[in-house]
Design an enzyme around this catalytic site. Structure first.
Site: not given
Ligand code: NCD
Length: 301
Positions: A52-53, A102, A130
């Protein structure tokens, strides 16, 4: 922080209520516009798995006319040959206008921001922070609950290693009259550092092992972060600690909402998906407008 343009987003601690609301307000009105970020490049550096990110940052950039370079997993990059994070950043800053990173190491995003001349967005550094997830969590809560003040919010599961709950709990201290219930096995309690330094005196909170949901406005489920356990036996002892099924949901207020940053690996029974309270897929969808807002604020102001 006062201005968004050119800013890094490393920790939610860097944002006050005003900055948070600015992103949420822009996310509410922003529409795809391929002229907005035309010619801008986002570097997407994912040293850890992401669905998703990564995809929602890329979608956000493309909907605003920008382009995306980067990698997902270090296979196929010079990191496999032993290239340092410093060197990777010093090179990428010459290719791109903004970096989204990330990385499994806590503090890695801060390090990248210190090294880079261009803005850096932390898309998750180990068990630490996050912040862009928190912005989309808040966006979703505001959308469905109509406000961010005066809510009762339960966080359930891995509060020790879950970076989304660390960022979200800190962000909630900016809102009035929020009550936080931290529901976890003793092994997976919210780290004492966060409880004492971030929450104590700033927000009403309680810790419990009981899945008591009847008075909550928001139930925020989390995955047990298996990859962060130093000892697999410890993971075996706590896996499956909380499962939200139809039976557990009978406690919920009709207007309550269920969130989860996803991926889920058994914490929410798929049967729950058809309940009106299930909002986790809407939450994932919010990742696009919220990240469009974030990229436009950072790149254009
Ligand atoms: C979370 C993450 O990576 O911290 N996922 C996400 O970004 N939506 C949650 C998780 O992995 O459990």
């Amino acid at each position: 922080m006062t201005a968004w343009r050119g800013a890094d987003l490393i920790s939610i601690r860097d944002l006050g209520r005003e900055e948070i609301e600015k992103v949420l307000d822009r996310a509410q009105t922003i529409r795809p516009d391929s002229s907005l970020l035309r010619g801008r490049v986002m570097a997407s550096l994912f040293f850890e798995p992401s669905t998703r990110t990564q995809l929602s940052f890329a979608t956000a950039m493309e909907r605003l006319g920008g382009s995306v370079i980067g990698f997902s997993g270090v296979e196929g990059t010079s990191i496999q040959k032993g290239e340092s994070l410093y060197d990777t950043i010093k090179m990428v800053e010459r290719y791109a206008d903004v970096i989204v990173i990330r990385h499994p190491l806590e503090g890695s995003a801060r390090f990248a921001a210190d090294v880079a001349q261009i803005p850096v967005i932390n898309a998750g550094d180990g068990a630490n922070q996050h912040p862009s997830q928190t912005l989309l969590d808040l966006f979703t809560i505001r959308r469905f609950c109509g406000r961010l003040d005066g809510l009762s919010i339960g966080m359930v599961g891995d509060l020790k290693y879950g970076r989304t709950v660390h960022s979200l709990a800190t962000a909630l201290t900016h809102f009035e009259g929020v009550k936080l219930r931290l529901i976890s096995p003793p092994l997976l309690r919210m780290p004492p550092r966060i409880l004492e330094e971030e929450l104590r005196g700033k927000i009403e909170f309680e810790e419990t092992e009981e899945l008591e949901l009847s008075d909550l406005d928001v139930v925020y489920m989390t995955r047990i972060q298996r990859e962060r356990f130093p000892d697999v036996e410890e993971y075996e002892r706590v896996k499956g600690a909380y499962i939200l099924d139809l039976e557990a949901c009978r406690q919920l207020k009709p207007e309550a909402i269920i969130l989860h940053p996803l991926p889920r690996v058994g914490e929410i029974d798929p049967e729950v998906d058809r309940l009106p309270q299930a909002k986790y897929f809407e939450q994932a969808a919010s990742g696009v407008p919220v990240r469009m807002a974030l990229l436009s604020l950072i790149l254009l102001g």
